[in-house]
Design an enzyme around this catalytic site. Structure first.
Site, PDB file in Angstrom:
ATOM      1  N   SER A 141     -12.458  -4.093   5.696  1.00 42.21           N
ATOM      2  CA  SER A 141     -12.532  -5.060   4.584  1.00 42.21           C
ATOM      3  C   SER A 141     -13.484  -6.170   5.012  1.00 42.21           C
ATOM      4  O   SER A 141     -13.815  -6.286   6.197  1.00 42.21           O
ATOM      5  CB  SER A 141     -11.133  -5.638   4.349  1.00 42.21           C
ATOM      6  OG  SER A 141     -11.183  -6.792   3.539  1.00 42.21           O
ATOM      7  N   TYR A 154      -3.186  -9.062   7.132  1.00 45.80           N
ATOM      8  CA  TYR A 154      -4.182  -8.107   6.610  1.00 45.80           C
ATOM      9  C   TYR A 154      -5.454  -8.187   7.450  1.00 45.80           C
ATOM     10  O   TYR A 154      -5.995  -7.168   7.897  1.00 45.80           O
ATOM     11  CB  TYR A 154      -4.466  -8.456   5.150  1.00 45.80           C
ATOM     12  CG  TYR A 154      -5.402  -7.522   4.429  1.00 45.80           C
ATOM     13  CD1 TYR A 154      -4.994  -6.236   4.070  1.00 45.80           C
ATOM     14  CD2 TYR A 154      -6.690  -7.926   4.063  1.00 45.80           C
ATOM     15  CE1 TYR A 154      -5.844  -5.376   3.385  1.00 45.80           C
ATOM     16  CE2 TYR A 154      -7.543  -7.078   3.372  1.00 45.80           C
ATOM     17  CZ  TYR A 154      -7.115  -5.805   3.033  1.00 45.80           C
ATOM     18  OH  TYR A 154      -7.960  -4.960   2.355  1.00 45.80           O
TER      19      TYR A 154
HETATM   20  N1  LIG Z   1      -9.430  -3.489  -3.604  1.00 45.45           N
HETATM   21  C1  LIG Z   1     -10.001  -4.351  -2.785  1.00 45.45           C
HETATM   22  O1  LIG Z   1     -10.402  -5.458  -3.201  1.00 45.45           O
HETATM   23  C2  LIG Z   1     -10.224  -3.999  -1.344  1.00 45.45           C
HETATM   24  C3  LIG Z   1     -11.108  -4.780  -0.585  1.00 45.45           C
HETATM   25  C4  LIG Z   1     -11.312  -4.463   0.763  1.00 45.45           C
HETATM   26  C5  LIG Z   1     -10.658  -3.385   1.331  1.00 45.45           C
HETATM   27  N2  LIG Z   1      -9.792  -2.654   0.577  1.00 45.45           N
HETATM   28  C6  LIG Z   1      -9.112  -1.543   1.241  1.00 45.45           C
HETATM   29  O2  LIG Z   1      -9.388  -0.356   0.562  1.00 45.45           O
HETATM   30  C7  LIG Z   1      -8.352   0.588   0.807  1.00 45.45           C
HETATM   31  C8  LIG Z   1      -7.953   1.258  -0.486  1.00 45.45           C
HETATM   32  O3  LIG Z   1      -7.394   0.282  -1.351  1.00 45.45           O
HETATM   33  P1  LIG Z   1      -7.620   0.267  -2.933  1.00 45.45           P
HETATM   34  O4  LIG Z   1      -8.222  -1.037  -3.272  1.00 45.45           O
HETATM   35  O5  LIG Z   1      -8.262   1.513  -3.380  1.00 45.45           O
HETATM   36  O6  LIG Z   1      -6.093   0.157  -3.394  1.00 45.45           O
HETATM   37  P2  LIG Z   1      -5.170   1.078  -4.318  1.00 45.45           P
HETATM   38  O7  LIG Z   1      -3.885   0.334  -4.380  1.00 45.45           O
HETATM   39  O8  LIG Z   1      -5.865   1.429  -5.572  1.00 45.45           O
HETATM   40  O9  LIG Z   1      -4.999   2.407  -3.439  1.00 45.45           O
HETATM   41  C9  LIG Z   1      -4.213   2.456  -2.290  1.00 45.45           C
HETATM   42  C10 LIG Z   1      -3.569   3.823  -2.208  1.00 45.45           C
HETATM   43  O10 LIG Z   1      -2.822   3.879  -0.978  1.00 45.45           O
HETATM   44  C11 LIG Z   1      -1.592   4.517  -1.252  1.00 45.45           C
HETATM   45  N3  LIG Z   1      -0.572   4.100  -0.293  1.00 45.45           N
HETATM   46  C12 LIG Z   1      -0.003   2.890  -0.159  1.00 45.45           C
HETATM   47  N4  LIG Z   1       0.948   2.923   0.785  1.00 45.45           N
HETATM   48  C13 LIG Z   1       0.969   4.190   1.259  1.00 45.45           C
HETATM   49  C14 LIG Z   1       1.758   4.851   2.253  1.00 45.45           C
HETATM   50  N5  LIG Z   1       2.718   4.212   2.921  1.00 45.45           N
HETATM   51  N6  LIG Z   1       1.530   6.150   2.498  1.00 45.45           N
HETATM   52  C15 LIG Z   1       0.550   6.830   1.807  1.00 45.45           C
HETATM   53  N7  LIG Z   1      -0.210   6.249   0.848  1.00 45.45           N
HETATM   54  C16 LIG Z   1      -0.002   4.951   0.589  1.00 45.45           C
HETATM   55  C17 LIG Z   1      -1.226   4.073  -2.652  1.00 45.45           C
HETATM   56  O11 LIG Z   1      -0.272   4.948  -3.259  1.00 45.45           O
HETATM   57  C18 LIG Z   1      -2.581   4.093  -3.353  1.00 45.45           C
HETATM   58  O12 LIG Z   1      -2.846   5.353  -3.937  1.00 45.45           O
HETATM   59  C19 LIG Z   1      -7.231  -0.196   1.513  1.00 45.45           C
HETATM   60  O13 LIG Z   1      -7.272   0.043   2.888  1.00 45.45           O
HETATM   61  C20 LIG Z   1      -7.611  -1.642   1.237  1.00 45.45           C
HETATM   62  O14 LIG Z   1      -7.125  -2.509   2.230  1.00 45.45           O
HETATM   63  C21 LIG Z   1      -9.570  -2.920  -0.743  1.00 45.45           C
END
Ligand SMILES: NC(=O)c1ccc[n+]([C@@H]2O[C@H](COP(=O)([O-])OP(=O)(O)OC[C@H]3O[C@@H](n4cnc5c(N)ncnc54)[C@H](O)[C@@H]3O)[C@@H](O)[C@H]2O)c1
Length: 256
Positions: A141, A154
């Site tokens: 991130s 985080y």
């Molecule tokens: N959305 C943002 O702004 C952002 C920014 C930087 C980094 N990220 C990172 O991107 C990655 C994906 O996030 P996203 O934004 O697509 O979020 P999202 O919530 O759309 O997707 C996350 C997925 O992880 C799954 N998940 C959660 N806990 C779980 C567990 N215990 N076991 C298995 N699956 C699990 C959820 O069911 C979901 O499908 C994460 O690592 C997040 O930290 C997101």
């Protein structure tokens, strides 16, 4: 077709960035196992893939459980018959500050954001050695590059993923395994309102979001597909000399 014949495992694959990535990797010829804890969302992903003429294998696993992580990686390799690409993408925002720490949320964030990736990456390395090399990606991130005022836990986990990518890149370059971290800025997914709005009302959440967007040079949040496309590049041979990198995909946020 930038991943023709490649065998890939993606975690957190049923929503947001991982979902876009699973479809994109499959579209580019990879055989994908999509791992997530949300069975309904996995079913929807499989259906959408089929509608596009693609095949994605899905595995319902709670990756906050260490034993389940090990089994999931093993089962995935069984389904694929090997492994070239591991994308550790699942993550949660975790607790707000560390005063009066919510220890349950802390443990969940550590287990999922960090331990699951350590365990699965370790097993993936062994498999990639058998396959003659591979590409590993961790979704870090912008909070893996700079501090986070509101989500220190985080940021701890996301900085650790950058450290892991760099360390594994050094250790496993000789094995033909490239290891990189991708560092998205705010991305329009299910996680975003949670990241902007823990413990505050909708109005405050909108204010947080607007304030954050004001500090992004490109003036907007990312679409999940923009992050997935960067991961596709890192996974593919187009990035054949790229390893140990923490790649910001953040509209310029970390330049300021
Ligand atoms: N959305 C943002 O702004 C952002 C920014 C930087 C980094 N990220 C990172 O991107 C990655 C994906 O996030 P996203 O934004 O697509 O979020 P999202 O919530 O759309 O997707 C996350 C997925 O992880 C799954 N998940 C959660 N806990 C779980 C567990 N215990 N076991 C298995 N699956 C699990 C959820 O069911 C979901 O499908 C994460 O690592 C997040 O930290 C997101």
């Amino acid at each position: 077709m930038r991943l023709q014949g490649k065998l890939a495992v993606i975690t957190g694959a049923a929503s947001g960035i991982g979902r876009s990535g699973s479809l994109l990797f499959a579209e580019h010829g990879a055989h994908v196992v999509a791992i997530d804890r949300d069975q309904q969302a996995l079913d929807a992903l499989k259906t959408e893939a089929a509608m596009q003429g693609l095949t994605i294998e899905v595995l319902q696993v709670d990756l906050s459980n260490a034993q389940a992580c090990r089994q999931a990686l093993q089962q995935s390799v069984g389904l694929l018959g090997g492994l070239h690409i591991f994308w550790g993408n699942a993550g949660v925002v975790g607790p707000a500050g560390i005063e009066q720490l919510d220890e349950k949320a802390y443990a969940s964030a550590m287990d999922l954001n960090l331990t699951a990736n350590v365990l699965m990456a370790g097993m993936a390395i062994t498999q990639m050695k058998h396959s003659g090399g591979g590409s590993m990606i961790f979704t870090s991130s912008i909070s893996g590059l700079v501090g986070s005022r509101k989500s220190p836990v985080y940021a701890i986990t996301k900085h650790a993923l950058v450290g892991m990518a760099r360390s594994l890149a050094i250790a496993h370059g000789p094995d033909g395994i490239r290891v990189n971290a991708i560092c998205p800025g705010l991305t329009e997914t299910a996680m975003l309102p949670h990241a902007m709005g823990r413990g505050v009302d909708t109005e405050a959440m909108e204010r947080n979001r607007a304030a954050h967007i004001a500090s992004i040079p490109m003036g907007r949040v990312a679409d999940a597909i923009e992050i997935a496309k960067a991961a596709l590049w890192l996974a593919s041979d187009d990035a054949s000399y790229v390893t140990g990198v923490a790649l910001p995909v953040d509209g310029g946020f970390t330049c300021a």
